[in-house]
Scaffold this motif. Structure first.
Motif: not given
Length: 181
Positions: A140-145
């Motif tokens: 359960y991760c969200f990713v920010e670039i």
């Protein structure tokens, strides 16, 4: 500056592996910070030349992996932000074993936040492999670039840690694990 931490954390215990400039503790106030960095001089250098004041938190001069392996403390959030150069993370901080130890060291419903320099479009093996490794431990991760236009960018993985077993949705209505019929 980890917006999630600013939004969600007040009076929390936060571990930062890789102290950097210790700036996080001044942008996110009213929390208990523990900074771990392998460089014993980084605190003095940051206070004198960068912050121009004392750090906000406790500093431990130690290898991040060694600290997390030995520590019995549970944190509300752990931020792994360590580098061995401008663009490389120590290999020991990119393994499934390290990520599992981080997960064990965070409280239920806590967060593990990983700052990884990698390809912003996941076009190389390293970027895909590191994401697969993280996904193996943290589903359960969200990713920010941070700078998607750059070939290499800081990719921040915000991973929520929940201890309870998660169910899956299925079309199989005879599945005894399903909560709906």
């Amino acid at each position: 500056d980890f917006m999630l931490v600013k939004k969600q954390f007040k009076s929390k215990d936060i571990l930062v592996i890789g102290a950097g400039g210790f700036v996080l503790s001044y942008g996110v106030i009213n929390n208990n910070f523990t900074f771990v960095d392998i460089d014993p001089q980084i605190k003095e250098i940051a206070e004198k030349n960068f912050l121009e004041k004392k750090i906000n938190g406790k500093f431990i001069a130690k290898d991040g992996r060694a600290y997390i392996n030995e520590s019995k403390i549970k944190y509300d959030a752990i931020i792994s932000d360590a580098y061995s150069g401008a663009k490389s993370i120590p290999e020991s901080l990119t393994t499934v074993e390290y990520f599992r130890k981080l997960k064990q060291s965070v409280k239920d419903n806590g967060w593990v936040i990983l700052n990884i320099i990698q390809s912003s479009d996941f076009s190389d093996n390293y970027s895909r492999n590191i994401k697969s490794t993280i996904d193996r431990v943290f589903p359960y991760c969200f990713v920010e670039i941070l700078k998607p236009e750059m070939a290499l960018s800081n990719v921040i993985y915000f991973c929520n840690v929940r201890k309870e077993k998660q169910e899956i949705y299925t079309d199989d209505l005879n599945n005894s694990n399903s909560d709906y019929y």
